[in-house]
Scaffold this motif. Sequence first.
Motif, mmCIF file in Angstrom:
data_model
loop_
_atom_site.group_PDB
_atom_site.id
_atom_site.type_symbol
_atom_site.label_atom_id
_atom_site.label_comp_id
_atom_site.label_asym_id
_atom_site.label_seq_id
_atom_site.Cartn_x
_atom_site.Cartn_y
_atom_site.Cartn_z
ATOM 1 N N SER A 1 -24.244 10.558 60.191
ATOM 2 C CA SER A 1 -22.788 10.555 60.005
ATOM 3 C C SER A 1 -22.114 10.214 61.329
ATOM 4 N N PRO A 2 -21.329 9.154 61.345
ATOM 5 C CA PRO A 2 -20.578 8.848 62.563
ATOM 6 C C PRO A 2 -19.372 9.779 62.693
ATOM 7 N N LEU A 3 -19.139 10.263 63.899
ATOM 8 C CA LEU A 3 -18.008 11.130 64.196
ATOM 9 C C LEU A 3 -17.297 10.586 65.428
ATOM 10 N N THR A 4 -15.989 10.679 65.440
ATOM 11 C CA THR A 4 -15.210 10.254 66.591
ATOM 12 C C THR A 4 -14.642 11.489 67.271
ATOM 13 N N ILE A 5 -14.796 11.563 68.598
ATOM 14 C CA ILE A 5 -14.281 12.683 69.369
ATOM 15 C C ILE A 5 -12.757 12.517 69.455
ATOM 16 N N VAL A 6 -12.029 13.512 68.950
ATOM 17 C CA VAL A 6 -10.572 13.459 68.915
ATOM 18 C C VAL A 6 -9.960 14.296 70.038
ATOM 19 N N LYS A 7 -10.576 15.447 70.301
ATOM 20 C CA LYS A 7 -9.989 16.370 71.278
ATOM 21 C C LYS A 7 -11.094 17.250 71.868
ATOM 22 N N ILE A 8 -10.911 17.591 73.130
ATOM 23 C CA ILE A 8 -11.797 18.537 73.820
ATOM 24 C C ILE A 8 -10.894 19.602 74.426
ATOM 25 N N ALA A 9 -11.200 20.872 74.124
ATOM 26 C CA ALA A 9 -10.329 21.958 74.573
ATOM 27 C C ALA A 9 -11.161 23.180 74.959
ATOM 28 N N HIS A 10 -10.522 24.099 75.654
ATOM 29 C CA HIS A 10 -11.159 25.389 75.947
ATOM 30 C C HIS A 10 -11.108 26.241 74.675
ATOM 31 N N ALA A 11 -12.110 27.066 74.512
ATOM 32 C CA ALA A 11 -12.176 27.943 73.343
ATOM 33 C C ALA A 11 -11.184 29.089 73.510
ATOM 34 N N ASP A 12 -10.780 29.650 72.381
ATOM 35 C CA ASP A 12 -9.954 30.842 72.412
ATOM 36 C C ASP A 12 -10.806 32.002 72.922
ATOM 37 N N GLN B 1 -17.035 11.750 75.344
ATOM 38 C CA GLN B 1 -15.646 11.849 75.785
ATOM 39 C C GLN B 1 -14.706 11.523 74.632
ATOM 40 N N ILE B 2 -13.435 11.855 74.821
ATOM 41 C CA ILE B 2 -12.434 11.567 73.787
ATOM 42 C C ILE B 2 -12.447 10.071 73.483
ATOM 43 N N GLY B 3 -12.480 9.761 72.185
ATOM 44 C CA GLY B 3 -12.519 8.369 71.743
ATOM 45 C C GLY B 3 -13.932 7.862 71.481
ATOM 46 N N ASP B 4 -14.943 8.537 72.006
ATOM 47 C CA ASP B 4 -16.332 8.124 71.770
ATOM 48 C C ASP B 4 -16.726 8.372 70.320
ATOM 49 N N GLU B 5 -17.586 7.511 69.818
ATOM 50 C CA GLU B 5 -18.183 7.740 68.514
ATOM 51 C C GLU B 5 -19.626 8.187 68.730
ATOM 52 N N VAL B 6 -19.981 9.266 68.057
ATOM 53 C CA VAL B 6 -21.344 9.792 68.140
ATOM 54 C C VAL B 6 -21.943 9.771 66.738
ATOM 55 N N ILE B 7 -23.251 9.816 66.678
ATOM 56 C CA ILE B 7 -23.945 9.846 65.395
ATOM 57 C C ILE B 7 -24.590 11.213 65.226
ATOM 58 N N TRP B 8 -24.164 11.918 64.193
ATOM 59 C CA TRP B 8 -24.730 13.218 63.850
ATOM 60 C C TRP B 8 -25.855 12.966 62.855
ATOM 61 N N ARG B 9 -27.085 13.197 63.287
ATOM 62 C CA ARG B 9 -28.255 12.963 62.439
ATOM 63 C C ARG B 9 -28.554 14.229 61.635
ATOM 64 N N LYS B 10 -28.283 14.139 60.323
ATOM 65 C CA LYS B 10 -28.473 15.263 59.415
ATOM 66 C C LYS B 10 -29.598 14.909 58.442
ATOM 67 N N PRO B 11 -30.164 15.908 57.782
ATOM 68 C CA PRO B 11 -31.192 15.610 56.779
ATOM 69 C C PRO B 11 -30.683 14.676 55.668
ATOM 70 N N SER B 12 -29.392 14.748 55.373
ATOM 71 C CA SER B 12 -28.827 13.900 54.321
ATOM 72 C C SER B 12 -28.492 12.495 54.815
ATOM 73 N N GLY B 13 -28.674 12.265 56.115
ATOM 74 C CA GLY B 13 -28.386 10.950 56.680
ATOM 75 C C GLY B 13 -27.498 11.049 57.905
#
Length: 165
Positions: free
Chosen positions: A153-164, A139-151
């Motif tokens: 990365s924490p990401l914070t959800i800023v906005k959720i919207a419908h696609a164009d 949800q907006i405001g949540d921090e998630v961890i994106w697990r990439k081969p390089s390590g």
Amino acid sequence: MSRAFVKEGDGALDPLPDLPQSPHPNHVTPRGLAALQSRLHALQTTLAALKSRTDRLDKLPEAAAERDIRYIEARLRTAILRNPATLPLTEAAFGLCITVADEDGTETRYEITGEDEADARLNRITPQSPLARALLGAQIGDEVIWRKPSGASPLTIVKIAHADP
């Protein structure tokens, strides 16, 4: 030379092997479904043009078009239409656009789409990707961890919207 092992054919090619299908459910957005249908129509038009050639010595393009048509028809048969326009914008879900901020505050917008619609250049990702798996349900405001081969990365959800469309 013995002709015992020479295949005498009628000039036709054996069908090319089918392209592999994904083992994952084939969820599609309305835009993705329309793109598959358009691609099928274009391939059918191409095949008709290839078959109407006066010089048909090279049948490989026809075989390739037939193989591609079989692939798209299979994708259409297994398509599970999911309309994200009906979803609330309370959590990241299939078909929605999610804007995230990295540790430096740089914002990036990702759209979770079906496999046939995914395009890294447009930040369209499949639900099976590590990033989408991290985002789904957040949800907006949540921090998630994106697990990439390089390590990680924490990401914070800023906005959720419908696609164009």
